[in-house]
Write an enzyme that holds these catalytic residues in place. Structure first.
Site, PDB file in Angstrom:
ATOM      1  N   ASP A 113      72.144  51.397  25.433  1.00  0.00           N
ATOM      2  CA  ASP A 113      71.042  50.831  24.649  1.00  0.00           C
ATOM      3  C   ASP A 113      69.663  51.055  25.280  1.00  0.00           C
ATOM      4  OD1 ASP A 113      71.504  49.165  26.793  1.00  0.00           O
ATOM      5  OD2 ASP A 113      71.223  47.302  25.669  1.00  0.00           O
ATOM      6  N   GLU A 114      69.572  51.928  26.276  1.00  0.00           N
ATOM      7  CA  GLU A 114      68.301  52.208  26.932  1.00  0.00           C
ATOM      8  C   GLU A 114      68.137  53.713  27.136  1.00  0.00           C
ATOM      9  OE1 GLU A 114      67.407  49.675  30.454  1.00  0.00           O
ATOM     10  OE2 GLU A 114      69.451  48.961  30.156  1.00  0.00           O
TER      11      GLU A 114
END
Length: 402
Positions: free
Chosen positions: A105-106
């Protein structure tokens, strides 16, 4: 000229993915949880409403529901999250090929070499445009940090959540970064923070006042890295999204809100972790020849042990069996455990010919049968979701893994 680095961090990612495909979840507190049907399961992620009610990741479901009686728990769907991961990074790739995922998610983006393509827009305006696209096209909000290096870009994305842009260029360090706790800085973990605290270093600004020699003296090699970061000397590049990267190991760990105790609970935790490791190995097309375990007790005393397997494997059962063997030989089950970690190391391609040491022909046949079972399970999960089929664990386990 300083670089323009973005760190894009999805807000409440797992829960946001669930809400996007189930719009009825948007206005209620939800938690993605291991074994949501059991009050003893563990919260893996939560949405903003649950977060505002005090729900925390890695706490037991019963404890979360005590804080938030209306909490709805849903199972994890890792295939869904990976699908969103690919769609989000596809949007990032519209801006630069220097997109380096930091986790599911990054991602880091380096816009330095293509700023001239954006019609005079500022880095903040480009970050806001990316945020708007991800939200409009996928229903996921992200927070973006904009800086001249990776470390302060990461600090920026953490600075304000959810759905926000924070710019921390050199001229912003003193106003934005320096007043923040030193523990907010990337790579300042609990142990380093404790040491720095003993030396009256409470903020990032305090850290910036120390010499490299002094930091090396109190922190060792890590001190030199922190000196470079806090003084704006971090030049670590953002890798291209298309660069092929082969991991050296694949591991998972879990810190439990409640210390686990006894062989049954340890087995449940190890089995769950080994299942995740096996799935990731299979996805990467790799097998492990070494299994490692990490155990940490409530006082943060930690041991790490490893052992070479008789062959190479991505089988959950073989990873679980070896991990439990190591734990039984090196741990007293009457002692509580705060953290467990399981890792597959010394990886080889899944189709590589690796000599197998076995004393009985039946053992090799058994492994082939187990591989066929887990291959079938992987196919079912790929088609119907990660929670569609699971290994059978003890129903009496207080971890709630069945």
């Amino acid at each position: 000229m300083d670089r323009v680095i973005l760190h894009c961090d999805c807000n409440n990612f797992f829960a946001s993915c669930e809400c996007t495909v189930h719009p009825e979840y948007w206005n209620i507190p939800i938690a993605v949880a291991g074994d949501p049907l059991s009050r003893h399961g563990i919260v893996c992620a939560k949405n903003q409403l649950a977060k505002e009610a005090g729900v925390q990741s890695a706490e037991p479901i019963w404890q979360a529901k005590r804080k938030c009686p209306d909490l709805v728990c849903v199972p994890a769907h890792f295939d869904l999250y990976h699908e969103f991961y690919e769609k989000i990074n596809k949007i990032y790739l519209d801006y630069t090929d220097l997109v380096e995922p930091f986790s599911i998610d990054e991602s880091y983006l380096d816009l330095t070499g293509c700023m001239h393509l954006f019609s005079g827009k500022t880095p903040r305006e480009i970050a806001d445009e990316i945020r708007g696209r991800v939200k409009a096209e996928l229903g996921i909000t992200i927070s973006v940090g904009v800086s001249f290096c990776k470390s302060f870009a990461k600090l920026g994305s953490d600075y304000k959540k959810p759905d926000a842009t924070t710019v921390i260029m050199r001229e912003d360090l003193e106003e934005i970064a320096y007043p923040l706790p030193v523990s907010d800085l990337l790579f300042v973990g609990q142990k380093a923070n404790q040491i720095l605290s003993l030396h009256a270093v409470k903020t990032i600004g305090d850290l910036a006042e120390l010499s490299e020699e002094y930091l090396v003296k109190i922190l060792g090699r890590q001190g030199s890295g922190l000196y470079r970061v806090v003084n704006g000397l971090d030049t670590e590049p953002v890798k291209s999204f298309y660069d092929k990267y082969t991991p050296k190991s694949v591991g998972n760990s879990m810190t439990f809100r409640r210390d686990i105790l006894g062989e049954k609970e340890v087995f449940s935790g190890v089995s769950c972790l080994a299942d995740s490791v096996a799935s990731r190995l299979r996805y990467e097309g790799l097998k492990a020849t070494v299994v490692q375990v990490v155990i940490r007790d409530p006082s943060f005393a930690q041991i790490q042990r490893q052992r070479k397997l008789s062959g190479a494997t991505y089988l959950q059962k073989e990873i679980t069996d070896m991990a439990m063997e190591l734990i039984k030989e090196n741990w007293d089950f009457s002692r509580p455990i705060r953290l467990l970690g399981v890792t597959g190391a010394e990886l080889v391609p899944a189709d590589a010919e690796v000599p197998v040491q076995t004393s009985l022909f039946e053992e090799a046949v058994s492994n082939k049968k187990q591989e066929a079972i887990e291959d079938t399970m992987a196919s079912i999960r790929e088609r119907f979701g990660s929670s569609s089929i699971k290994f059978g664990y003890s129903e009496d386990s207080e971890l709630g893994i069945k």
